[in-house]
Write a protein that holds these residues in place. Structure first.
Motif, PDB file in Angstrom:
ATOM      1  N   GLN A  64      10.029 -10.744   3.035  1.00 36.04           N
ATOM      2  CA  GLN A  64       9.644 -10.135   4.304  1.00 36.04           C
ATOM      3  C   GLN A  64       9.179  -8.696   4.114  1.00 36.04           C
ATOM      4  O   GLN A  64       8.181  -8.281   4.690  1.00 36.04           O
ATOM      5  N   SER A  67       5.803  -8.554   2.195  1.00 28.88           N
ATOM      6  CA  SER A  67       4.634  -9.098   2.882  1.00 28.88           C
ATOM      7  C   SER A  67       3.971  -8.102   3.826  1.00 28.88           C
ATOM      8  O   SER A  67       2.809  -8.269   4.165  1.00 28.88           O
ATOM      9  N   TYR A  68       4.663  -7.057   4.249  1.00 25.97           N
ATOM     10  CA  TYR A  68       4.024  -6.123   5.173  1.00 25.97           C
ATOM     11  C   TYR A  68       4.276  -4.645   4.898  1.00 25.97           C
ATOM     12  O   TYR A  68       3.791  -3.791   5.642  1.00 25.97           O
ATOM     13  N   ASP A  69       4.988  -4.293   3.834  1.00 29.60           N
ATOM     14  CA  ASP A  69       5.256  -2.877   3.580  1.00 29.60           C
ATOM     15  C   ASP A  69       3.983  -2.071   3.395  1.00 29.60           C
ATOM     16  O   ASP A  69       3.871  -0.941   3.854  1.00 29.60           O
ATOM     17  N   TRP A  71       1.073  -2.618   4.754  1.00 27.90           N
ATOM     18  CA  TRP A  71       0.377  -2.424   6.033  1.00 27.90           C
ATOM     19  C   TRP A  71       1.002  -1.268   6.821  1.00 27.90           C
ATOM     20  O   TRP A  71       0.292  -0.477   7.446  1.00 27.90           O
ATOM     21  N   THR A 186      -2.572  -5.960  -1.874  1.00 31.60           N
ATOM     22  CA  THR A 186      -3.311  -7.127  -1.399  1.00 31.60           C
ATOM     23  C   THR A 186      -4.303  -7.576  -2.460  1.00 31.60           C
ATOM     24  O   THR A 186      -4.036  -8.484  -3.223  1.00 31.60           O
TER      25      THR A 186
END
Length: 191
Positions: A64, A67-69, A71, A186
């Motif tokens: 978790q 997957s978004y740190d 962004w 990414t």
């Protein structure tokens, strides 16, 4: 984890903060060593806390966070970069010093958080390595403190020479650091 590995980890975790500190130092009005040390302390404390949080979250939250740190870091750094550029272009010399200090503290804390989000994910990884998390966090925080203090003073030299153009360049650097973090997490991961 041996002491050299811990030092290398601390330096690696402080690179984004160093780049942001150069940008911040360029935008500040003649920062002195005391101010540079204070900003370094804010960054260092935030950078020391985030891997401990990550370590506590452990492997359960690893996917978790990962997957978004990037962004979150990207959005914060781009926002701060745009804010710095806007401030340089619309600089108002009549603003009170208290308001400037309050904004600076808020901006410093947000920048410190943005550049330390990846340290939270590193903390998750440290949960699976034979390492004392408190020692690792102190090393990461200390490295960040030193690097940010140096970065603020280097940015000051740039700001003194180039004035508002340095503040605009600093905003661009913050945006670039955010873009690099996003790329590394990414597209860079796919290479």
């Amino acid at each position: 984890m041996n002491p050299l590995s811990l030092l290398m980890l601390g330096l690696a975790m402080s690179t984004d903060a160093f780049a942001a500190a150069i940008a911040k130092g360029a935008g500040l009005n003649r920062p002195g060593l005391t101010q540079a040390l204070k900003i370094g302390a804010i960054f260092g404390i935030v950078e020391a806390i985030t891997p401990v949080i990550g370590w506590l979250l452990g492997s359960l939250a690893a996917e978790q966070i990962d997957s978004y740190d990037h962004w979150i870091a990207f959005a914060l750094l781009v926002g701060l970069g745009i804010h710095a550029i806007h401030g340089a272009l619309t600089h108002n010399d009549t603003a009170t010093e208290d308001v400037a200090k309050e904004r600076s503290l808020w901006s410093t804390a947000l920048t410190g958080l943005a550049t330390s989000i990846d340290a939270m994910a590193v903390g998750v990884g440290l949960a699976f390595v034979d390492v004392n998390i408190l020692v690792a966090a102190l090393v990461i925080g200390a490295c960040t403190f030193v690097m940010v203090t140096i970065g603020i003073m280097a940015g000051k030299a740039l700001g003194n020479v180039f004035g508002r153009r340095a503040e605009i360049a600093g905003g661009i650097v913050l945006i670039a650091v955010g873009a690099i973090i996003l790329y590394e997490h990414t597209l860079g991961a796919a290479v």
